[in-house]
Design a protein around this motif. Structure first.
Motif, mmCIF file in Angstrom:
data_model
loop_
_atom_site.group_PDB
_atom_site.id
_atom_site.type_symbol
_atom_site.label_atom_id
_atom_site.label_comp_id
_atom_site.label_asym_id
_atom_site.label_seq_id
_atom_site.Cartn_x
_atom_site.Cartn_y
_atom_site.Cartn_z
ATOM 1 N N VAL A 5 0.837 -1.203 0.000
ATOM 2 C CA VAL A 5 0.000 0.000 0.000
ATOM 3 C C VAL A 5 0.869 1.249 0.000
ATOM 4 O O VAL A 5 0.625 2.197 -0.751
ATOM 5 C CB VAL A 5 -0.951 0.002 1.225
ATOM 6 N N THR A 29 1.164 3.936 -3.110
ATOM 7 C CA THR A 29 0.784 5.320 -2.834
ATOM 8 C C THR A 29 1.935 6.281 -3.117
ATOM 9 O O THR A 29 1.724 7.353 -3.697
ATOM 10 C CB THR A 29 0.312 5.455 -1.374
ATOM 11 N N GLY A 44 2.259 6.763 -6.757
ATOM 12 C CA GLY A 44 1.196 7.656 -7.200
ATOM 13 C C GLY A 44 1.495 9.108 -6.890
ATOM 14 O O GLY A 44 1.235 10.006 -7.701
ATOM 15 N N GLY A 72 -1.646 10.373 -5.515
ATOM 16 C CA GLY A 72 -1.671 9.447 -4.397
ATOM 17 C C GLY A 72 -3.051 8.852 -4.175
ATOM 18 O O GLY A 72 -3.200 7.655 -3.927
ATOM 19 N N LEU A 73 -4.074 9.692 -4.265
ATOM 20 C CA LEU A 73 -5.442 9.192 -4.099
ATOM 21 C C LEU A 73 -5.846 8.253 -5.233
ATOM 22 O O LEU A 73 -6.485 7.229 -5.003
ATOM 23 C CB LEU A 73 -6.418 10.367 -4.019
ATOM 24 N N ASN A 78 -4.016 4.904 -4.952
ATOM 25 C CA ASN A 78 -4.455 4.184 -3.764
ATOM 26 C C ASN A 78 -5.755 3.426 -4.013
ATOM 27 O O ASN A 78 -6.052 2.462 -3.309
ATOM 28 C CB ASN A 78 -4.621 5.151 -2.606
#
Length: 66
Positions: free
Chosen positions: A5, A9, A12, A52-53, A56
């Motif tokens: 994870v 992230t 990203g 990042g969002l 994710n």
């Protein structure tokens, strides 16, 4: 949070930051009145947040046992 994870992230965030700065550099805001694209820092931070969002979302959720 698992290691996968965090890695996804961070990738990203990096891709988003590059995309945000590229958007500022190539498109930008000529008048300077745009809140996000008028400064490279704002554009880079916004791009990194969105990257990042977005990345994710693609991390699979662990299965919960009953």
């Amino acid at each position: 949070m698992t290691r996968k994870v965090v890695i996804v992230t961070v990738i990203g965030v990096l891709v988003g930051a590059i995309g945000g700065y590229a958007y500022y550099h190539f498109i930008g805001c000529a008048s300077g009145s745009c809140a996000i694209t008028s400064k490279p820092l704002n554009s880079t931070l916004y791009g990194s947040l969105m990257g990042g969002l977005l990345f994710n979302i693609f991390v699979p959720k662990p299965k919960q046992e009953k």
